[in-house]
Design a protein around this motif. Structure first.
Motif, PDB file in Angstrom:
ATOM      1  N   THR A 172      14.806  53.661  26.180  1.00 33.15           N
ATOM      2  CA  THR A 172      14.804  55.239  26.105  1.00 33.15           C
ATOM      3  C   THR A 172      15.727  55.341  24.757  1.00 33.15           C
ATOM      4  O   THR A 172      16.581  54.679  24.312  1.00 33.15           O
ATOM      5  N   PHE A 173      15.430  56.570  24.234  1.00 36.34           N
ATOM      6  CA  PHE A 173      16.219  56.928  22.913  1.00 36.34           C
ATOM      7  C   PHE A 173      17.032  58.152  23.220  1.00 36.34           C
ATOM      8  O   PHE A 173      16.474  59.034  23.956  1.00 36.34           O
ATOM      9  N   VAL A 174      18.134  57.938  22.757  1.00 35.10           N
ATOM     10  CA  VAL A 174      19.068  59.109  22.942  1.00 35.10           C
ATOM     11  C   VAL A 174      19.512  59.343  21.760  1.00 35.10           C
ATOM     12  O   VAL A 174      20.026  58.488  20.844  1.00 35.10           O
ATOM     13  N   SER A 175      19.508  60.892  21.288  1.00 36.41           N
ATOM     14  CA  SER A 175      20.142  61.084  20.259  1.00 36.41           C
ATOM     15  C   SER A 175      21.474  60.975  19.995  1.00 36.41           C
ATOM     16  O   SER A 175      22.231  61.358  21.244  1.00 36.41           O
ATOM     17  N   VAL A 176      22.030  61.123  19.021  1.00 40.58           N
ATOM     18  CA  VAL A 176      23.342  60.891  18.625  1.00 40.58           C
ATOM     19  C   VAL A 176      23.912  62.057  19.007  1.00 40.58           C
ATOM     20  O   VAL A 176      24.981  62.233  19.384  1.00 40.58           O
ATOM     21  N   ASP A 177      23.268  63.187  18.811  1.00 41.66           N
ATOM     22  CA  ASP A 177      24.101  64.422  18.865  1.00 41.66           C
ATOM     23  C   ASP A 177      23.797  64.994  20.286  1.00 41.66           C
ATOM     24  O   ASP A 177      24.443  66.076  20.532  1.00 41.66           O
ATOM     25  N   ALA A 178      23.139  64.151  21.174  1.00 38.09           N
ATOM     26  CA  ALA A 178      23.191  64.669  22.534  1.00 38.09           C
ATOM     27  C   ALA A 178      24.378  64.953  23.210  1.00 38.09           C
ATOM     28  O   ALA A 178      25.404  64.322  22.933  1.00 38.09           O
ATOM     29  N   ASP A 179      24.194  65.342  24.395  1.00 40.23           N
ATOM     30  CA  ASP A 179      25.243  65.556  25.368  1.00 40.23           C
ATOM     31  C   ASP A 179      25.913  64.133  26.024  1.00 40.23           C
ATOM     32  O   ASP A 179      27.030  64.112  25.682  1.00 40.23           O
ATOM     33  N   ASP A 180      25.040  63.244  26.364  1.00 36.65           N
ATOM     34  CA  ASP A 180      25.667  62.337  26.983  1.00 36.65           C
ATOM     35  C   ASP A 180      25.476  61.047  25.966  1.00 36.65           C
ATOM     36  O   ASP A 180      25.249  59.898  26.468  1.00 36.65           O
ATOM     37  N   ALA A 181      25.467  61.245  24.748  1.00 36.73           N
ATOM     38  CA  ALA A 181      25.200  60.411  23.776  1.00 36.73           C
ATOM     39  C   ALA A 181      26.209  59.502  23.916  1.00 36.73           C
ATOM     40  O   ALA A 181      26.151  58.120  23.659  1.00 36.73           O
ATOM     41  N   GLU A 182      27.640  59.968  24.217  1.00 36.45           N
ATOM     42  CA  GLU A 182      28.695  59.128  24.324  1.00 36.45           C
ATOM     43  C   GLU A 182      28.587  58.098  25.399  1.00 36.45           C
ATOM     44  O   GLU A 182      28.706  56.808  25.319  1.00 36.45           O
ATOM     45  N   ALA A 183      28.197  58.567  26.405  1.00 38.39           N
ATOM     46  CA  ALA A 183      28.070  57.674  27.776  1.00 38.39           C
ATOM     47  C   ALA A 183      27.113  56.429  27.296  1.00 38.39           C
ATOM     48  O   ALA A 183      27.438  55.468  27.532  1.00 38.39           O
ATOM     49  N   THR A 184      25.908  56.834  26.540  1.00 37.57           N
ATOM     50  CA  THR A 184      24.828  55.907  26.295  1.00 37.57           C
ATOM     51  C   THR A 184      25.354  54.807  25.356  1.00 37.57           C
ATOM     52  O   THR A 184      25.089  53.637  25.513  1.00 37.57           O
ATOM     53  N   MET A 185      26.321  55.537  24.461  1.00 37.07           N
ATOM     54  CA  MET A 185      26.750  54.316  23.372  1.00 37.07           C
ATOM     55  C   MET A 185      27.613  53.614  24.023  1.00 37.07           C
ATOM     56  O   MET A 185      27.935  52.389  23.613  1.00 37.07           O
ATOM     57  N   GLU A 186      28.376  53.993  24.997  1.00 36.89           N
ATOM     58  CA  GLU A 186      29.492  53.226  25.638  1.00 36.89           C
ATOM     59  C   GLU A 186      28.772  52.250  26.077  1.00 36.89           C
ATOM     60  O   GLU A 186      29.282  50.997  26.295  1.00 36.89           O
ATOM     61  N   ARG A 187      27.688  52.515  27.176  1.00 36.05           N
ATOM     62  CA  ARG A 187      26.865  51.454  27.824  1.00 36.05           C
ATOM     63  C   ARG A 187      26.379  50.457  26.869  1.00 36.05           C
ATOM     64  O   ARG A 187      26.265  49.244  27.209  1.00 36.05           O
ATOM     65  N   ASN A 188      26.046  51.079  25.862  1.00 35.20           N
ATOM     66  CA  ASN A 188      25.432  50.132  24.732  1.00 35.20           C
ATOM     67  C   ASN A 188      26.439  49.113  24.391  1.00 35.20           C
ATOM     68  O   ASN A 188      26.168  47.854  24.074  1.00 35.20           O
ATOM     69  N   ASN A 189      27.485  49.620  24.109  1.00 26.34           N
ATOM     70  CA  ASN A 189      28.534  48.827  23.605  1.00 26.34           C
ATOM     71  C   ASN A 189      28.801  47.866  24.723  1.00 26.34           C
ATOM     72  O   ASN A 189      29.368  46.487  24.504  1.00 26.34           O
TER      73      ASN A 189
END
Lengths: 752, 90
Positions: A172-189
């Motif tokens: 899934t792709f989540v935009s960087v500017d999205a709301d839950d982008a941080e959560a996704t990025m954290e999960r990615n990290n």
């Protein structure tokens, strides 16, 4: 993740192979992906192999993973299955499924119980209908199962399952500017860190899974063998040309061939037709070995073929070429000598030594002028007839027309005109029968195939000798032309007159001189030939006195027969006429009443008169008084007179190449005179063959040969050899003439 | 005309062969004629092909094979073949 396991157990104890297999797995995952579970199928091999797919997951005792509350066994009939020890199965493996929320599966036992029953349970399908039957059958005939079951024909169907997707996690792709982008990025990290820490981490254990490859199945199909035929063709340049450029000719020939095939003369048409190929280029047929077999069967065909071939034009043409080739071989030395080519000698011939000697002899002795007889034109047609006149064709110097005729009053045979070709001295190319003896001939220059023939009965005919059957163009026969000559036409000539009024071309007219004393010009009118008289040769009686008086004479024709005439080579309106009286008149076309001049010397009929082709003012005349006179145009007396024999001189001709050479024929011999070397005697004398009188003479235009016609119908060709002639013959001639003139004068003066 | 050729004194023999390779008129004996017919058929086809390959508008008129003992002239056509055997002249 919820996993549920379904264990399908195959009983291994029986000797019989299992023909029932497990159903498909249906399992889903909660978050991602759906694993489609197809309907349950039986995987029965042809050889009753067990081709059931192995369970993908071995049930582990560490089935603590399975949090499933229940285990489902798909219709595991433990009891009955245990009885059916027929299932051999080479393995017993629990078959696990993980099902999510499935309600389809009914199971009875737990894992433990399943494990216990592994040995004995037999999976039962619900979908395959025949399976329960089979099972029941097995139940029923349990004791005899081995024999009967083996003999039984079972339906085996194998079908393909749907694709089983084991794991499908779309990204899934989540935009960087999205709301839950941080959560996704954290999960990615987190994940990335996890991956980094994975190596050597105790939390993770590597376990490999092997996908089992299904047994490969060979399937053979047999098809009909493909017939291979080799086909080849040879392409040649001419083949392409034939097919492209000349299709009409091909069609013509094809139709000819087909016509021949349809020839009803022989009944064996079909075989022949099949053999004849339509394509023109290929006339190939069966080889020679088959020819003999065919020859017998198609003997009748051969005759029809022969006839058709003989009649065909191409055959005639081929024969013509062939005949000429053959004769060319035979006459090759002669013809080569004629054409002044080097003579080829046979390499191995026996004659050679003799010839070598002869050649050596020649080189030793000084060459003297001589004639060598090359060949003779003669054939049965012409034998016995006397040659009266000969003429070359203006365009084709190899073509010679010879006129034959008998002049005796007793036997008036019909005349004959033969056109001979140099290439064939044994048979004339054309032979034209005429009504009466032929006295004169001439080829036209404008239309080279037109031959004018003058005959003894005074008629003139023009023939076209181009085709094989030479047709008569025009003729002046008694009833048709009112002005025809009544007496033998002694000479004919085609001459080109002055330019026509349009000034473009020269018109050619036919002139004739006849024994009725008229010189006529002929032209073609609607119904045939018609003539206008150019001149009437009146008798001039200044010196003679007739005994009978003038009265009777006026009754008779006042015209004297003209025997020969010749047009001036350059000025075609002036001509000379020789008459019976021995007079030579110079006349003009424009003046038909009077002669321009008269030359008297002869006292017998003038047989022939000819201008010199190279010297413009000089002409020769010969007559029956045994003399030949050389005249100059403006002098009334001849320059020179020649006399060598005591017979009438029949014919005289200038040589076309040398101005001082001329030839004369009297009945007994051929005499060649060269004014340069001797005035008193001919340099070459060729006596005639015994019993034969030489009648007419013709020089060959291109070479130094002389043709002599005799009274036996033969035309002999002689080659002049070793004729040493000076370089500038013309000048010498004139010089000679002038010196002779001075001699004459001095002689006269001396004599007087 | 054919009789004239045949009557020529240096001509040994003539053969007229039709399109199938069978001699239909000959002055020689049959076996010799067959032999000549078969052999010369191939040769004339080849010679004709050669001549026409060089220039398709040209065509072969006569083929002469001159040997020690005699000379053989062949006139090829589409429908027939004319073979004449001539002795060394003179």
């Amino acid at each position: 993740m919820l996993t549920e396991m379904l264990i399908v157990i195959l009983s291994p104890s029986s000797s019989r192979t299992i023909n029932i297999s497990v159903s498909g797995i249906q399992s889903t995952r909660d978050t991602n992906g759906v694993i489609g579970c197809p309907s349950r199928k039986s995987f029965i091999g042809e050889c009753n192999n067990d081709v059931t797919p192995q369970p993908l997951y071995q049930a582990d005792p560490a089935a603590a993973q399975s949090k499933a509350s229940r285990l489902f066994l798909d219709e595991i009939s433990a009891g009955s299955a245990s009885d059916q020890t027929t299932a051999t199965g080479s393995f017993t493996m629990p078959f696990s499924r993980s099902i999510f929320g499935s309600s389809r599966i009914s199971s009875q036992s737990t894992i433990e119980s399943v494990n216990e029953e592994i040995e004995d349970t037999f999976p039962k399908r619900d979908l395959p209908i025949n399976f329960p039957e089979v099972q029941r059958k097995r139940d029923i005939v349990k004791e005899h199962v081995t024999e009967d079951m083996l003999k039984e024909v079972t339906d085996i169907s194998i079908s393909e399952t749907d694709s089983i997707s084991l794991l499908d996690i779309p990204s899934t792709f989540v935009s960087v500017d999205a709301d839950d982008a941080e959560a996704t990025m954290e999960r990615n990290n987190q994940y990335a860190e996890l991956c980094r820490n994975r190596m050597g981490n105790d939390k993770y254990v590597d376990q490999s899974v092997q996908t089992l490859n299904g047994a490969a199945k060979n399937k053979q199909v047999q098809s009909d063998s493909i017939m291979m035929v080799d086909s080849a063709t040879t392409v040649t340049t001419w083949d392409m040309y034939d097919s492209l450029i000349s299709p009409e000719q091909c069609e013509e020939l094809c139709s000819q061939e087909l016509r021949r095939a349809d020839c009803p003369e022989v009944g064996v048409d079909t075989s022949r037709g099949a053999e004849r190929s339509v394509s023109v280029g290929s006339t190939a047929s069966s080889g020679n070995s088959e020819g003999e077999v065919e020859a017998f069967g198609s003997g009748l065909n051969a005759e029809s073929d022969l006839q058709l071939i003989m009649l065909s034009e191409r055959f005639h043409h081929s024969l013509l070429v062939m005949e000429r080739s053959i004769l060319g071989n035979t006459f090759q030395p002669k013809l080569a000598a004629y054409r002044q080519l080097p003579v080829t000698h046979e390499p191995d011939s026996l004659v050679q030594p003799g010839m070598v000697e002869q050649r050596e002899e020649d080189t030793h002795s000084p060459p003297s002028p001589a004639v060598e007889r090359l060949w003779t034109f003669s054939c049965e047609l012409s034998r016995g007839r006397s040659v009266h006149t000969m003429a070359w064709n203006k365009k084709n110097p190899d073509l010679l027309a010879v006129g034959y005729g008998e002049f005796g009053f007793s036997n008036q045979k019909p005349g004959l005109v033969c056109c001979w070709s140099l290439k064939n001295p044994t048979w004339p190319e054309r032979a034209i029968q005429c009504d009466s003896a032929v006295t004169s001939l001439d080829f036209s220059s404008n239309n080279p195939s037109q031959l004018a023939v003058g005959m003894q009965d005074g008629s003139i005919a023009i023939y076209n000798v181009k085709n094989q059957e030479s047709e008569m163009f025009f003729t002046s026969v008694c009833s048709e032309c009112p002005n025809r000559h009544l007496d033998p036409v002694w000479q004919l000539r085609w001459t080109q007159q002055e330019l026509s009024p349009t000034g473009e071309e020269e018109i050619e007219s036919l002139f004739s001189v006849a024994a009725d004393g008229r010189i006529s010009k002929w032209f073609i009118c609607r119904s045939g030939l018609d003539c206008i008289d150019l001149m009437k040769l009146k008798k001039i009686q200044t010196t003679k006195k007739k005994v009978g008086g003038t009265q009777t004479e006026s009754v008779l024709s006042a015209l004297t027969p003209g025997l020969c005439f010749d047009f001036h080579p350059t000025d075609s309106s002036v001509y000379l006429v020789g008459t019976w009286e021995g007079l030579v008149h110079k006349c003009s076309c424009s003046n038909n009443q009077q002669f321009l001049e008269t030359y008297r010397k002869h006292f017998c009929p003038v047989n022939c008169i000819t201008w010199s082709p190279l010297s413009p003012d000089v002409f020769l005349s010969c007559s029956s008084d045994w003399t030949i006179q050389l005249w100059k145009q403006d002098r009334h007396h001849p320059m020179l007179g020649f006399s060598s024999t005591q017979t009438a001189v029949c014919d005289i001709k200038w040589s076309p190449k040398w101005a001082t050479v001329f030839g004369a024929v009297n009945e007994g011999q051929l005499a060649i005179w060269d004014l340069n070397s001797s005035l008193l005697e001919p340099i070459i004398v060729q006596p005639a063959a015994a019993g034969v009188k030489m009648k007419s003479l013709l020089f060959a235009t291109q070479t130094d040969c002389v043709l002599v016609g005799d009274s036996d119908g033969q035309v002999a060709v002689y080659q002049l050899k070793n004729l040493s002639v000076g370089e500038s013959s013309q000048v010498q001639l004139l010089d000679r003439v002038q010196s002779d003139v001075s001699e004459d004068y001095s002689a006269c003066l001396n004599g007087l | 005309m054919l009789t004239r050729i045949e009557a020529h004194k240096s001509v040994i023999g003539t053969i007229v062969v039709n399109a199938d390779g069978i001699p239909i008129r000959t002055t020689l004996d049959n076996s010799t004629a067959n032999q000549y017919a078969g052999l010369f058929r191939q040769l004339t086809l080849m010679a004709r092909s050669t001549v026409r390959d060089i220039d398709p508008q040209n065509d072969l008129l006569v083929l002469r094979v001159r040997s020690k003992k005699h000379e053989i002239l062949v006139a090829p056509e589409n429908d027939f073949l004319l073979i004449v055997i001539q002795n060394e002249c003179e």
